[in-house]
Design a protein around this motif. Structure first.
Motif, short mmCIF file in Angstrom:
data_model
loop_
_atom_site.label_atom_id
_atom_site.label_comp_id
_atom_site.label_asym_id
_atom_site.label_seq_id
_atom_site.Cartn_x
_atom_site.Cartn_y
_atom_site.Cartn_z
N SER A 134 12.27 11.29 -0.09
CA SER A 134 10.89 11.43 -0.57
C SER A 134 10.63 12.79 -1.20
N LEU A 194 0.84 -1.18 0.00
CA LEU A 194 0.00 0.00 0.00
C LEU A 194 0.88 1.24 0.00
N GLN A 195 0.66 2.11 -0.95
CA GLN A 195 1.43 3.35 -1.05
C GLN A 195 0.63 4.52 -0.51
N ARG A 196 1.32 5.41 0.16
CA ARG A 196 0.69 6.63 0.67
C ARG A 196 1.03 7.77 -0.29
N LEU A 197 0.06 8.55 -0.65
CA LEU A 197 0.24 9.69 -1.54
C LEU A 197 0.91 10.83 -0.78
N ASN A 198 2.05 11.30 -1.29
CA ASN A 198 2.72 12.46 -0.69
C ASN A 198 2.18 13.76 -1.27
N GLN A 220 5.93 10.54 -10.79
CA GLN A 220 5.27 9.83 -11.89
C GLN A 220 4.30 10.80 -12.58
N THR A 246 4.58 9.37 -4.28
CA THR A 246 4.14 8.57 -3.14
C THR A 246 5.29 8.38 -2.16
N ASP A 247 5.01 7.69 -1.08
CA ASP A 247 6.06 7.41 -0.10
C ASP A 247 6.94 6.23 -0.51
N GLN A 248 6.69 5.65 -1.68
CA GLN A 248 7.48 4.54 -2.20
C GLN A 248 8.51 5.04 -3.20
N GLY A 249 9.64 5.48 -2.72
CA GLY A 249 10.70 5.96 -3.61
C GLY A 249 10.73 7.47 -3.71
#
Length: 82
Positions: free
Chosen positions: A52, A1-5, A27, A20-23
């Motif tokens: 982030s 589950l990714q959280r939107l930054n 995008q 997102t908080d993934q990387g």
């Protein structure tokens, strides 16, 4: 589950920039193409931060995308979307 930054809609409403908080990347999604399956992958991914991404914003003419990161950097992306 990714959280939107953060996210930013382009001035034309055609593209959505997302982080997102993934990387530590941005995008870009084409949300106006209307083609089946067109929203299954981003049309572009940019990497310029070591931590982030905290914000993204389009220039008024939609030719640049600006991102900031927790690492204190600011990136300006030239955008050649159709």
């Amino acid at each position: 589950l990714q959280r939107l930054n953060c996210l930013s809609l382009s001035p034309s409403g055609k593209f959505l920039a997302v982080a997102t908080d993934q990387g530590a990347h941005v995008q870009v999604w084409d949300i106006a193409s209307g083609q089946p399956g067109s929203n299954t992958a981003p049309v572009a991914v940019g990497v310029a931060h070591s931590q982030s991404v905290t914000s993204v914003c389009w220039s008024p003419d939609e030719k640049q995308l600006i991102s900031t990161g927790k690492d204190g950097t600011v990136a300006v992306w030239n955008w050649f979307g159709e």
